[in-house]
Scaffold this motif. Structure first.
Motif, short mmCIF file in Angstrom:
data_model
loop_
_atom_site.label_atom_id
_atom_site.label_comp_id
_atom_site.label_asym_id
_atom_site.label_seq_id
_atom_site.Cartn_x
_atom_site.Cartn_y
_atom_site.Cartn_z
N PRO A 234 -29.35 -70.07 -74.59
CA PRO A 234 -29.71 -69.40 -75.85
C PRO A 234 -31.21 -69.42 -76.13
O PRO A 234 -31.72 -68.52 -76.78
CB PRO A 234 -28.93 -70.21 -76.91
CG PRO A 234 -28.48 -71.44 -76.24
CD PRO A 234 -28.36 -71.12 -74.80
N GLU A 235 -31.90 -70.44 -75.64
CA GLU A 235 -33.34 -70.49 -75.88
C GLU A 235 -34.04 -69.34 -75.17
O GLU A 235 -35.11 -68.89 -75.59
CB GLU A 235 -33.92 -71.80 -75.37
CG GLU A 235 -33.69 -72.97 -76.29
CD GLU A 235 -32.36 -73.62 -76.05
OE1 GLU A 235 -31.58 -73.06 -75.24
OE2 GLU A 235 -32.08 -74.65 -76.66
N LEU A 236 -33.47 -68.91 -74.09
CA LEU A 236 -34.19 -67.93 -73.28
C LEU A 236 -33.56 -66.55 -73.30
O LEU A 236 -34.23 -65.57 -72.98
CB LEU A 236 -34.24 -68.41 -71.83
CG LEU A 236 -35.14 -69.62 -71.57
CD1 LEU A 236 -35.03 -70.03 -70.12
CD2 LEU A 236 -36.57 -69.30 -71.90
N LYS A 237 -32.31 -66.49 -73.68
CA LYS A 237 -31.61 -65.24 -73.35
C LYS A 237 -32.15 -64.04 -74.11
O LYS A 237 -32.00 -62.92 -73.65
CB LYS A 237 -30.11 -65.39 -73.56
CG LYS A 237 -29.65 -65.43 -75.00
CD LYS A 237 -28.15 -65.49 -75.01
CE LYS A 237 -27.51 -65.45 -76.35
NZ LYS A 237 -28.21 -65.88 -77.53
N ASP A 238 -32.81 -64.26 -75.22
CA ASP A 238 -33.39 -63.12 -75.93
C ASP A 238 -34.87 -62.96 -75.69
O ASP A 238 -35.52 -62.13 -76.30
CB ASP A 238 -33.15 -63.29 -77.44
CG ASP A 238 -31.69 -63.23 -77.76
OD1 ASP A 238 -31.04 -62.28 -77.29
OD2 ASP A 238 -31.18 -64.13 -78.45
N ASN A 239 -35.38 -63.77 -74.83
CA ASN A 239 -36.81 -63.71 -74.59
C ASN A 239 -37.11 -62.68 -73.51
O ASN A 239 -36.54 -62.74 -72.42
CB ASN A 239 -37.29 -65.09 -74.13
CG ASN A 239 -38.77 -65.23 -74.25
OD1 ASN A 239 -39.49 -64.30 -73.91
ND2 ASN A 239 -39.22 -66.35 -74.74
N PRO A 240 -37.96 -61.75 -73.80
CA PRO A 240 -38.24 -60.72 -72.79
C PRO A 240 -38.90 -61.29 -71.53
O PRO A 240 -38.86 -60.66 -70.48
CB PRO A 240 -39.18 -59.76 -73.51
CG PRO A 240 -39.71 -60.51 -74.66
CD PRO A 240 -38.69 -61.50 -75.04
N PHE A 241 -39.46 -62.46 -71.65
CA PHE A 241 -40.16 -63.01 -70.49
C PHE A 241 -39.34 -64.10 -69.81
O PHE A 241 -39.89 -64.94 -69.12
CB PHE A 241 -41.50 -63.59 -70.91
CG PHE A 241 -42.38 -62.60 -71.59
CD1 PHE A 241 -42.94 -61.56 -70.87
CD2 PHE A 241 -42.64 -62.69 -72.93
CE1 PHE A 241 -43.73 -60.62 -71.50
CE2 PHE A 241 -43.43 -61.76 -73.56
CZ PHE A 241 -43.98 -60.73 -72.84
N ARG A 242 -38.04 -64.09 -70.03
CA ARG A 242 -37.28 -65.25 -69.55
C ARG A 242 -37.36 -65.40 -68.04
O ARG A 242 -37.49 -66.50 -67.53
CB ARG A 242 -35.84 -65.14 -70.01
CG ARG A 242 -35.12 -63.88 -69.62
CD ARG A 242 -33.74 -63.84 -70.23
NE ARG A 242 -33.07 -62.60 -69.93
CZ ARG A 242 -33.26 -61.48 -70.65
NH1 ARG A 242 -34.09 -61.51 -71.66
NH2 ARG A 242 -32.63 -60.37 -70.34
N GLN A 243 -37.34 -64.26 -67.36
CA GLN A 243 -37.40 -64.37 -65.90
C GLN A 243 -38.73 -64.97 -65.46
O GLN A 243 -38.79 -65.82 -64.57
CB GLN A 243 -37.23 -62.98 -65.29
CG GLN A 243 -37.29 -63.02 -63.78
CD GLN A 243 -36.28 -62.09 -63.16
OE1 GLN A 243 -35.81 -61.17 -63.81
NE2 GLN A 243 -35.94 -62.34 -61.91
N ARG A 244 -39.79 -64.51 -66.11
CA ARG A 244 -41.11 -65.05 -65.75
C ARG A 244 -41.17 -66.53 -66.04
O ARG A 244 -41.72 -67.31 -65.26
CB ARG A 244 -42.21 -64.34 -66.55
CG ARG A 244 -42.76 -63.11 -65.90
CD ARG A 244 -43.20 -63.35 -64.52
NE ARG A 244 -44.39 -64.22 -64.40
CZ ARG A 244 -44.81 -64.73 -63.26
NH1 ARG A 244 -44.18 -64.49 -62.14
NH2 ARG A 244 -45.87 -65.49 -63.24
N ILE A 245 -40.65 -66.91 -67.17
CA ILE A 245 -40.70 -68.33 -67.53
C ILE A 245 -40.00 -69.15 -66.47
O ILE A 245 -40.52 -70.15 -65.97
CB ILE A 245 -40.05 -68.55 -68.91
CG1 ILE A 245 -40.90 -67.89 -69.99
CG2 ILE A 245 -39.90 -70.02 -69.20
CD1 ILE A 245 -40.29 -67.93 -71.34
#
Lengths: 190, 1058
Positions: free
Chosen positions: A68-79
């Protein structure tokens, strides 16, 4: 709170040792354990409870990115890519803890700026160039800006932050710029 | 000393968090540092040990305390949860609310502890005094609660005429006895002081918070040059964890980017200007109308209620609460109306938001003010009525006494002369009795006049309660019901409820924050008249916190245009301050202007409320104090003090202005300098390009050693190119960063035509230093030089700490990895780049001094660097070996000669002097080492420069063994193992004093240095260069004679030592 980053091996005995040796604070301990369980919960069958032998377990990006911390983040893959050792987004426990320690509120600004730079540097060439910027913008706005707008914004960004006029942003440029951002200072964005 | 070493290690531990390394490496370094600390802490002297233990304990306790404090921060988890859903904008509202809650807690404690509790404990009990008894006619209604139909009515009647009116809630309850209880608590004085302290505390906390905020924003938002950058890189709120919030955030980002693009392009709104202006004027007129309308309505309602009160004995619920209901309604409805009006104006969203906020604030203020003015008006009429009553009663009294006298006088003649005296006595008694009865009559009559202070307090409390009710109602109705309707009826409706008309309620941060401010304003306004108002507000805020957070999480969507919390922080606070000031005014006005009620409250019987102060000073303080006070308050003191204050303000303001100007000038200068630097640096770069090609291999190696991360060192090919090569030092160098940014990628062809020797073309001092600064990097055609510079800077703190450190081999052992390497590298690099290093040193000096802190944080990095290539002890010698032979192959020679061509006579003399001065140093310092040094000098005389250093390296080892017995702590085997690194610094250190004091040729401080010698490796290197530098400087700027003098001085010393 200095020792508040995670030990790599997670059996409770070691944690206790660390705790006894004052390496980590109480609050850290609980948050570490919580993080470990979160990591483990992502793939119960993959991650063992016992980390004494330092098993090489990597969780695939698909699992990491669905948090949930990442799933809405547009940069999740980069992170995920930046923090993973293999650069593919597959994370070991160490990487996982690393990521959360940097993304946490208490991480120092320098560190955040450094990793923010890494995240925005899509092609890993240690510079944020135009293509990186375009990717950033498109991710950020879900491709809603027109090409002209994207190009213009990219030009403007480089124009503003590029101190040495080489047409791309180095880490120093980036830090110089981002450390002055009120948002970055006050609300700890990244 | 060792303690300081341990301190260094501890700092490494402390700063390890700031390093961008993976956790594994951090742990390794941490473990290492920890081991050192644990191992050698016992070696400290006892007191030091205790100190350290104490510090440890303190740290531990503070950590525990911190943890506990964190636990007790209210609603932390709740706010975090909201933050994670809606981003930090919405959370800022709750943080603000929490902050207000904290203030109110303090206010409550203040009033509770100093006013309410003493009154409850020690004051006259309920029913004993007149102000504390409920009048009989009111008693009936107070007890007869059942006849009133609703809870609200019950509540309002309670507050208005019931028990609550005669309770600690309000001003009227407090007795005017000067001292209460056995301890003699001065309640009236305390009441007044607390009333003022409430304002003072609020002011102080507000201003402090604002100052803190502005300090933070000063650090950040210095220039607005980065609008696009921030919009791109800082736009995403990494706390968002909710798809809806993410969506709206994305939309907001697109919006903001588009807006700033349009700002750049300056595209006008495609509406004609005239229409726009007329629209805006219309909008403003509308807003003004609604403002005046609201003010008028409030005034009218207060007036009406007053009249109703006078006419009717029994008021209905509506009539009683009319005023507060109307005020609350207006505060609810008007903002939405303003929003509608704002759409007419077609401003930029941010501007319109500001307008909206300003209007709402004006509305709130207008409401409060019209209310309070109306109330004070009423108070005025009340007090005039009271005075009329008073005059009535006196006349009544007069007539009565007149009549009695008449009566008596008629009686008097009948009585004999003899009885006259006794009669007059009885007459007087009778008269006084009469007076008493009359007064009593009058008192019972005037009791029905409520004291105006209580009345004002009641109104404020009522307003606050009604406001709370309306807030709750609006949350439930507008947000919750709407949310329910939208969610569950959207399926059976012909249009999409969720995206079209009703939608979900937005969480309007700005309006809600303003509402909080308004609420707080009410509290401040009424706090003096109703001491329990802050306590009530605490409850209200708690309720609001839970309700709002629940509503936000269940039925709100985040606002589209988030008013940037960061910017608005001080904006909100400014509004709060404004509110506080304006709310303080009526209270102060009432205190100063109106006479306190005669028969209730702590100040009854006084002419003015503030008389309590002068009275206390006159009665309860020693005479001198009142005298002093009378002087202080006399115009003689007050006027000059005021004048002084004004002058001070003016002075500070002018200073601030001038600082601002300087600031901008400095910024301009910085820009200019960085441009000129760029040019010069490029020249250097091109000049030094030629020798670089041959240096590639060594460069790479040293690169690896100086590399920060393993990832980078793992990819040397990239680093091969000249361009990337320059990056690594840039990373490490602190102060040079900004410059090197521009340097790191200079355009080679452009600079190709640069002058051959910049030192000559730019003789001015500044440029010179500048060049010298960069020569360290640019001159590093060989990587060694670069790494040297890196190490120099990096280890500077270490040397600092180690300045007085007693030689301890064990400590050295652990540190060794990081020390040996730089030493070796620098040794060879020194050979190659004497010319460069001479100038380069200055930078390091500056840097070390200025950025001691930063370089401290840097330390661990090098640490790490050290442990990366060589974790095993045996590696070092190898490293040394491979470095030592290298210098000859490195083709520094051409470079060197090139440099020497520029300053050949000087350099030769320099070299000579260097050797000479180097010799005496060890002699003066230590007799054991003389041997070595002599040998060294012989070597140097015989060999080339590089040879000298290579020999020195070996010689160091020899010297080490020589020294071993001398150092008390070290055991023989440790000496063997760690001898090499250990000695290295020593020898160099010897050189140091001669360098620094070469001018004066005073080398007396040898004994001191002997102690400190062991840890000086880096300093040594540094000093060598410095020495050269100083020499070079001398040769360049001053006459050669000085050099000679210097040399001769050292020679003398040698002689004397021998």
């Amino acid at each position: 709170m200095y020792g508040c980053f995670a030990p790599p091996y997670f059996p409770h005995t070691i944690i206790k040792q660390l705790h006894k040796g004052n390496l980590i604070a109480n609050s850290c301990l609980s948050s570490l354990l919580r993080l470990f369980h979160r990591y483990r919960d992502l793939a119960l069958q993959l991650v063992p409870m016992d980390y004494t032998n330092q098993p090489e377990v990597r969780l695939p990006y698909e699992l990491i990115g669905s948090m949930p911390e990442l799933k809405d983040n547009p940069f999740r893959q980069r992170i995920a890519e930046v923090f993973s050792e293999d650069g593919e987004g597959n994370m070991t426990l160490d990487d996982f803890l690393d990521m959360f320690s940097v993304l946490s509120e208490m991480a120092p600004q320098d560190l955040k700026a450094y990793y923010a730079f890494k995240i925005y540097d899509f092609n890993n060439d240690d510079f944020i160039c135009k293509s990186d910027l375009e990717k950033t913008l498109n991710k950020l706005t879900c491709n809603e800006l027109t090409e002209d707008e994207v190009r213009m914004v990219c030009e403007k960004v480089i124009d503003e932050a590029d101190l040495d006029n080489d047409g791309r942003l180095s880490l120093e440029d980036f830090q110089h710029m981002i450390m002055r951002a009120p948002d970055f200072l006050r609300i700890k964005t990244i | 000393e060792l303690f300081q070493n341990i301190q260094v290690q501890k700092e490494i531990i402390a700063n390890i968090r700031t390093k961008p390394w993976p956790i594994r490496r951090k742990l390794k370094v941490l473990k290492q540092a920890r081991e050192i600390v644990l191992k050698y802490e016992g070696r400290l002297t006892r007191t030091r040990g205790y100190q350290a233990a104490g510090a440890d304990l303190l740290k531990k306790i503070s950590r525990v305390l911190y943890n506990i404090v964190v636990l007790f921060i209210p609603w932390e988890m709740r706010i975090k949860k909201i933050e994670s859903h809606f981003g930090s904008g919405v959370a800022s509202y709750f943080i603000f609310l929490r902050w207000l809650f904290g203030i109110n807690i303090v206010l409550t404690i203040m009033t509770g502890a100093f006013i309410v509790l003493p009154e409850l404990l020690a004051g006259a009990p309920f029913g004993t005094t007149r102000s504390k008894t409920i009048p009989k006619d009111h008693l009936a209604s107070a007890q007869d609660l059942d006849t009133i139909w609703s809870l609200g009515a019950r509540l309002s009647s309670l507050i208005f005429t019931g028990y609550l009116q005669y309770s600690v809630l309000f001003y009227g309850y407090y007795g005017n006895v000067r001292k209460i209880g056995s301890a003699g608590y001065r309640l009236p004085l305390a009441y007044f002081m607390v009333g003022m302290a409430v304002f003072a505390y609020s002011f102080i906390t507000l201003l402090r918070k604002m100052a803190k905020n502005s300090r933070m924003s000063l650090a950040g938002a210095s220039d607005e040059n980065y609008t696009f950058c921030w919009r791109v890189f800082c736009a995403w709120d990494y706390l968002i964890g909710n798809p809806e919030a993410a969506e709206s955030k994305g939309a907001a980002i697109v919006n903001s980017i588009r807006v700033s693009i349009s700002c750049i392009q300056q595209t006008q709104i495609n509406l004609s200007l005239a229409v726009l202006i007329s629209l805006r004027i219309l909008a403003n007129i509308l807003v003004l109308l609604s403002l005046t309308g609201s003010i008028y309505i409030i005034y009218f309602v207060v007036d009406r209620s007053q009249k109703l009160e006078q006419e009717k004995p029994e008021l209905t619920l509506w009539e009683k609460n009319e005023v507060s209901v109307v005020v609350s309604l207006i505060t609810m409805i008007a903002p939405s109306a303003f929003e509608l009006v704002a759409q007419l104006e077609m401003y930029h969203p941010r501007t319109s938001l500001r307008f909206q906020l300003a209007r709402v604030l004006v509305l709130y203020l207008g409401n409060l003010y019209s209310l309070i003015i109306a109330l004070l008006d009423k108070v005025n009429s009340m007090s005039s009525a009271v005075s009329r009553n008073l005059s009535d009663s006196t006349s009544y009294l007069a007539t009565i006494s007149q009549s009695t006298e008449d009566n008596l006088s008629t009686i008097i003649p009948d009585i004999t002369e003899r009885q006259n005296s006794t009669l007059t006595r009885t007459l007087l008694e009778m008269q006084s009795l009469l007076n008493h009865t009359v007064l009593y009559e009058y008192n019972t009559r005037s009791q029905q006049d409520p004291c105006w202070e209580t009345y004002v307090g009641q109104e404020m409390l009522k307003l606050s309660i009604i406001d709370m009710i309306f807030t709750v109602a609006s949350i439930l109705l507008i947000d919750f019901i709407r949310g329910l309707v939208v969610r569950y009826l959207s399926d059976c409706c012909c249009w999409d409820l969720e995206s079209k008309f009703p939608e979900y309620g937005e969480f309007k941060i700005a309006e809600n924050v303003l509402h909080l401010i308004y609420n707080q304003g009410m509290i401040w306004m009424g706090a003096f008249f109703s001491p329990c108002l802050p306590a009530f507000n605490v409850l209200k805020l708690v309720g609001l916190m839970y309700l709002r957070s629940w509503a936000v999480l269940t039925c709100n969507v985040p606002h589209q245009q988030v008013f940037r919390a960061s910017r608005s922080n001080n904006f909100y606070l400014t509004m709060l301050l404004f509110m506080l000031f304006l709310c303080m005014l009526p209270t102060i006005f009432a205190i100063v202007r109106y006479r306190p009620s005669q028969y209730c409250g702590p100040f009854s019987g006084q002419e003015k409320i503030y008389d309590i102060i002068s009275e206390t000073i006159a009665n309860d303080f020693p005479l001198w104090f009142s005298k002093v006070m009378s002087y202080v308050t006399s115009p003689v003191v007050v006027l000059p003090a005021l004048l002084l204050l004004f002058m001070l303000i003016y002075y500070l303001q002018s200073i601030a202005r001038s600082l601002k100007v300087t600031n901008s000038q400095l910024r301009l200068q910085l820009q200019n300098v960085s441009y000129s630097k760029l040019n010069i640096i490029m020249m250097y770069f091109t000049r030094l390009q030629a020798p670089e090609g041959s240096d590639k291999k060594p460069e790479q190696e040293s690169d690896i050693t100086s590399m920060e991360s393993s990832a980078r060192s793992a990819s040397p090919p990239r680093r091969n190119g000249s361009i990337t090569n320059f990056e690594s030092p840039v990373r490490h160098g602190n102060s040079i960063r900004t410059i090197t940014q521009s340097v790191s990628r200079p355009d080679i062809p452009r600079a190709a035509g640069a002058t051959q020797s910049p030192t000559h073309t730019y003789p001015c001092h500044m440029l010179h230093s500048l060049i010298s600064r960069h020569s360290g990097y640019l001159g590093s055609t060989s990587g060694s030089c670069r790494s040297k510079s890196y190490h120099n800077m990096a280890y500077k703190p270490c040397t600092r700490y180690a300045e007085n450190i007693h030689s301890d081999p064990l400590f050295r052992k652990t540190l060794r990895p990081m020390h040996t390497e730089p030493a070796v590298i620098t040794a060879q690099s020194y050979v190659g780049h004497r010319a460069h290093s001479t100038r380069y040193v200055i930078v390091n000096e500056h840097e070390a001094r200025k950025k001691l802190m930063r370089s401290n944080t840097r330390l661990p990095r090098h640490y790490r660097l050290a442990d990366e290539p060589t974790e095993i002890v045996e590696l070092y010698p190898r490293n040394v070996k491979c470095y030592i032979p290298r210098p000859p192959h490195r083709s520094h020679q051409p470079h060197l000669s090139e440099e020497e061509e520029e300053e050949d006579p000087k350099s030769s003399t320099r070299r000579g002097s260097f050797r000479q001065s180097k010799r005496p140093r060890p002699l003066s310092d230590r007799h054991q080492t003389t041997q070595f040094y002599i040998g060294d000098t012989i070597n140097s005389q015989l060999s080339m420069e590089q040879g000298l250093y290579g020999d020195e390296e070996e010689g160091d080892q020899e010297e080490d063994w020589v020294n071993d017995p001398q150092t008390n702590i070290r055991g023989p085997e440790s000496a063997h193992r760690y001898g090499e690194p250990y000695v290295k610094p020593k020898t160099k250190h010897k050189v140091e004093p001669s360098l620094t004091e070469s001018d004066s040729a005073s080398l007396a401080s040898s004994s001191d240095q002997q102690n400190s010698s062991t840890d000086q490796y880096i300093q040594v290197i540094h000093n060598k260069k410095k020495y050269l530098k100083s020499n070079a400087k001398l040769t360049k700027t001053k006459s050669k004679s000085s050099v000679k003098l210097n040399v001769s001085g050292t020679n003398d010393l040698v002689c004397s030592n021998v």
